[in-house]
Design an enzyme around this catalytic site. Structure first.
Site, PDB file in Angstrom:
ATOM      1  N   GLU A  94       0.834  -1.214   0.000  1.00  0.00           N
ATOM      2  CA  GLU A  94       0.000   0.000   0.000  1.00  0.00           C
ATOM      3  C   GLU A  94       0.868   1.263   0.000  1.00  0.00           C
ATOM      4  O   GLU A  94       0.471   2.294  -0.542  1.00  0.00           O
ATOM      5  CB  GLU A  94      -0.946  -0.008   1.201  1.00  0.00           C
ATOM      6  CG  GLU A  94      -1.936  -1.173   1.222  1.00  0.00           C
ATOM      7  CD  GLU A  94      -3.063  -1.040   0.210  1.00  0.00           C
ATOM      8  OE1 GLU A  94      -3.085  -0.056  -0.545  1.00  0.00           O
ATOM      9  OE2 GLU A  94      -3.941  -1.931   0.186  1.00  0.00           O
ATOM     10  N   GLU A 123     -16.136   8.120  -2.530  1.00  0.00           N
ATOM     11  CA  GLU A 123     -15.704   7.448  -3.748  1.00  0.00           C
ATOM     12  C   GLU A 123     -16.638   7.695  -4.918  1.00  0.00           C
ATOM     13  O   GLU A 123     -17.062   6.788  -5.632  1.00  0.00           O
ATOM     14  CB  GLU A 123     -15.552   5.929  -3.499  1.00  0.00           C
ATOM     15  CG  GLU A 123     -14.619   5.268  -4.497  1.00  0.00           C
ATOM     16  CD  GLU A 123     -14.230   3.854  -4.093  1.00  0.00           C
ATOM     17  OE1 GLU A 123     -13.081   3.686  -3.660  1.00  0.00           O
ATOM     18  OE2 GLU A 123     -15.057   2.949  -4.194  1.00  0.00           O
ATOM     19  N   ASN A 158      -7.597   2.431  -5.354  1.00  0.00           N
ATOM     20  CA  ASN A 158      -7.758   1.005  -5.638  1.00  0.00           C
ATOM     21  C   ASN A 158      -6.824   0.520  -6.742  1.00  0.00           C
ATOM     22  O   ASN A 158      -7.086  -0.520  -7.360  1.00  0.00           O
ATOM     23  CB  ASN A 158      -9.213   0.715  -6.030  1.00  0.00           C
ATOM     24  CG  ASN A 158     -10.129   0.727  -4.833  1.00  0.00           C
ATOM     25  OD1 ASN A 158      -9.867   0.086  -3.826  1.00  0.00           O
ATOM     26  ND2 ASN A 158     -11.211   1.489  -4.939  1.00  0.00           N
TER      27      ASN A 158
END
Length: 367
Positions: A191, A243, A251
């Site tokens: 991440e 979102e 993502n």
């Protein structure tokens, strides 16, 4: 916004009346004043799991008691495969049995699974009670604890059931990373790499230069990686909390990653391992569409590999891959949406021709 203290860094997620601080530092689990500042009521329920609980539950319990709080522990089984309706019900069972009221604060002590489920429980119990994120893994400290995404998995899709619900605070004690297994550390680095790839090419280059320090748990390198990741995610969330568009760039690699997790069975690969491999696949697709050059594609694969993450995807079969990717929150009108790079350091949300996607799938999977 940022304020550096002698032993911690304070950031802020600016969302108007739902704004909250992120505190990053060492030995924060023992700071009664810090927790007391974010807990208005007298009752606290700590949600943790069978791995993190034995390490940190007692410390945090004593800290909260020192702050004058009545503490109820809720210990769940560990693992992505436990991110289910059954586990969520266990949280509600204890809250109801203990007659916890709507001024009870839930504290998520653990990684992303615990954070997501605790947040969803907080959003739902009595139609909303306060909660605090206390992430204990690198992945949760740099990503999942920030932004208010909560939820559980369904056999047909990951994170398809949940709510947007912001915490009162995120308290990231970097000392908890000392007990983190090596594969979990690498999973968190996926991440970190993602944040550089989608918005900050200079940060990506910094990660390349410092990957060994990060793997060796150098405290300064980890603190900077966590801080910069939180800054990037906070800025994206500030612009698109629910979102509606921009936030989907967080993502990157996840369309492929979620298919890997569902296809192999939740818990077979760590989420960060799937994301690492998913980013390699997304980079390959970006290159095939002419969005990035071969050098950028190779840099992403090399960095993912250097972070000790998988770079070869499991062979689920092309039809199964596509079937799994069709169950994704980003998709619209039956079309699979991908987060791709155009160029490295900037993300684009788009679709891909079926033939090109199949080429990526055939190239990147284990032969």
């Amino acid at each position: 916004m940022e304020r550096s203290l002698s032993n911690c860094i304070d950031l802020r997620v600016d969302l108007g009346e739902r704004s909250y601080p992120i505190t990053i530092g060492t030995n924060l689990l023992a700071d009664a004043n810090l927790f007391a500042a974010h807990i208005a009521g007298n009752r606290v329920a700590i949600v943790t799991n069978t791995i993190v609980g034995p390490l940190y539950l007692e410390t945090l319990t004593q800290t909260l008691k020192a702050a004058g709080k009545q503490v109820t522990p809720i210990v769940l089984p560990d693992g992505e495969e436990e991110k289910t309706w059954t586990s969520l019900m266990r949280i509600f069972d204890v809250l109801l049995e203990e007659k916890c009221d709507r001024k009870t604060t839930l504290v998520a002590l653990g990684g992303g699974v615990i954070g997501d489920m605790t947040g969803f429980a907080a959003a739902s119990y009595m139609r909303g009670v306060p909660f605090i994120q206390v992430p204990t893994t690198l992945l949760s400290q740099v990503d999942s604890s920030v932004g208010g995404k909560t939820g559980i998995n369904h056999p047909l899709g990951k994170n398809m059931i949940g709510a947007f619900y912001q915490p009162q605070a995120v308290i990231a004690d970097t000392a908890t990373l000392n007990t983190l297994p090596d594969n979990e550390l690498s999973a968190g680095l996926a991440e970190v790499i993602k944040h550089g790839a989608i918005t900050d090419a200079q940060f990506f280059a910094w990660i390349e230069a410092n990957i060994q320090k990060l793997l060796n748990r150098d405290s300064e390198a980890l603190a900077y990686a966590i801080r910069r990741s939180c800054e990037i995610k906070s800025d994206v969330v500030r612009q698109d909390e629910r979102e509606g568009g921009l936030r989907a760039i967080l993502n990157f690699g996840h369309t492929f990653a979620h298919a890997i997790e569902a296809g192999l069975g939740y818990g077979t690969w760590l989420h960060g391992e799937a994301v690492g491999c998913g980013m390699v696949m997304a980079a390959d697709l970006s290159h095939r569409l002419g969005y990035i050059d071969a050098q950028a594609k190779d840099r992403i694969k090399a960095l993912v590999q250097a972070a000790r993450l998988p770079v070869i995807a499991p062979d689920l079969g092309v039809d199964r891959w596509i079937e799994l990717m069709q169950v994704d929150k980003k998709n619209e009108a039956g079309k699979i949406k991908f987060i791709l790079l155009q160029p490295l350091g900037k993300a684009v949300i788009t679709t891909a021709p079926a033939q090109v996607l199949e080429e990526t799938l055939r190239t990147c999977v284990k032969q």
